[in-house]
Design an enzyme around this catalytic site. Structure first.
Site, mmCIF file in Angstrom:
data_model
loop_
_atom_site.group_PDB
_atom_site.id
_atom_site.type_symbol
_atom_site.label_atom_id
_atom_site.label_comp_id
_atom_site.label_asym_id
_atom_site.label_seq_id
_atom_site.Cartn_x
_atom_site.Cartn_y
_atom_site.Cartn_z
ATOM 1 C CG HIS A 1 0.184 2.095 8.340
ATOM 2 N ND1 HIS A 1 1.347 2.493 9.051
ATOM 3 C CD2 HIS A 1 0.492 1.008 7.463
ATOM 4 C CE1 HIS A 1 2.412 1.809 8.821
ATOM 5 N NE2 HIS A 1 1.950 1.090 7.796
ATOM 6 N N GLY B 1 0.645 -1.319 0.088
ATOM 7 C CA GLY B 1 0.165 0.046 0.026
ATOM 8 C C GLY B 1 0.825 1.444 -0.052
ATOM 9 C CG HIS B 2 3.417 1.933 2.690
ATOM 10 N ND1 HIS B 2 2.335 2.816 3.061
ATOM 11 C CD2 HIS B 2 3.395 0.955 3.529
ATOM 12 C CE1 HIS B 2 1.904 2.510 4.309
ATOM 13 N NE2 HIS B 2 2.484 1.330 4.717
#
Length: 331
Positions: free
Chosen positions: A219, A56-57
């Protein structure tokens, strides 16, 4: 929320397969461990460098595998630390006679997975050390970590130790370099919107149309405060002032300045932030020696940005200038 997703449970494996298929000559994909690795690793002449973290990064970390950067990345699910056995098996596969360096952004789950993997690998005879990255100035502790979080500043640690490894530096020297870069690197971020993990299908948190999260984590963790939306210059000032005062950076310093997009911010807006930050630093007597604008460590589709400064010296600047070849190349 509309997304290009098949089965959310297959989101990460399908992404990794695509990265490998797009780079068949340089990258190898090992599905059993969510592992993307350099096809020429391990090398007997080079310390292997591994980083994991949650997915997700991107482009961190699976798209920063390549010559002069990481040898491998073994991510977990979106915003989840990789399982310990992924890190353990990756460390064994990448074991080089010169050793293995594990890079870890300072989050509790990541620390646990990598520290356990280091202990098991060392018991197997692997020469392995771990380096923790904690560049975020926003908060001391957060939902995911004890101590400061590791965010976009991890790019500079990866780049410096990757370049030094390519030049033949030993494991102890890489740890010294990485700790040095981390010690002079500071980051602060602001979110304009939340992000939407594929498995959840809805935003992680709610922000009003006129609200921002100052000091957000990658996050979606809370930052310093919830505030009202203001101008680009004022938001840049908020990030820059927090970063400059933390080290602190002083008149006469030469720095690398990064404006990092969090996934949903147009590049044009990032350059607006960069321009004002550059002018402010000049007013403070701080010279911008190296410039970075783009997406380096994102939070899926979050609209927002972070600002990173690195105090440069001859050693750090030479390592940042060294060539690198990564999967996320544009041309």
């Amino acid at each position: 929320m509309k997304k290009f997703v098949n089965d959310p449970k297959q989101y990460v494996p399908e992404m990794l397969k695509g990265i490998a298929l797009a780079n068949p000559d340089t990258l190898t994909y090992v599905p059993a461990y969510n592992l993307i690795m350099r096809s020429d690793s391990p090398s007997p002449d080079r310390v292997s460098i591994i980083q994991g973290s949650g997915s997700g990064h991107e482009p961190a970390h699976v798209m920063t595998v390549g010559k002069g950067m990481l040898d491998a990345a073994c991510p977990g699910d979106v915003f989840s630390a990789p399982p310990m056995d992924y890190v353990y098996e990756t460390t064994k596969l990448l074991a080089s006679p010169k050793g293995v360096l594990l890079l870890v952004n300072n989050y509790t789950g990541d620390r646990m997975a990598f520290e356990m993997a280091q202990e098991l690998s060392a018991a197997d005879g692997v020469n392995v050390k771990t380096l923790f990255i904690d560049d975020d100035v926003a908060v001391q502790d957060s939902t995911y970590t004890v101590g400061r979080r590791g965010v976009a500043g991890n790019f500079f640690v990866m780049k410096a130790v990757g370049a030094a490894a390519e030049q033949g530096a030993d494991l102890d020297e890489l740890v010294r370099i990485g700790e040095k870069v981390d010690s002079v690197t500071r980051t602060m971020g602001i979110a304009l919107t939340s992000c939407t993990p594929p498995a959840k299908g809805s935003p992680l948190f709610e922000l009003g149309d006129d609200e921002i999260e100052v000091g957000v984590g990658i996050h979606g963790e809370p930052g310093r405060r919830r505030a009202k939306l203001t101008t680009a210059n004022e938001m840049t000032d908020e990030m820059l002032d927090a970063v400059v005062k933390d080290l602190p950076y002083l008149a006469g310093d030469r720095v690398a300045l990064m404006i990092n997009g969090l996934g949903g911010t147009p590049i044009s807006e990032l350059y607006i932030l960069f321009g004002h930050a550059h002018e402010r630093l000049t007013e403070l007597g701080i010279t911008v020696g190296r410039s970075y604008v783009g997406e380096y460590c994102t939070s899926l589709d979050m609209a927002g940005a972070s600002l990173t400064l690195v105090r440069l010296d001859d050693e750090i600047e030479a390592l940042l200038e060294a060539p690198a070849e990564i999967a996320a190349r544009v041309f």
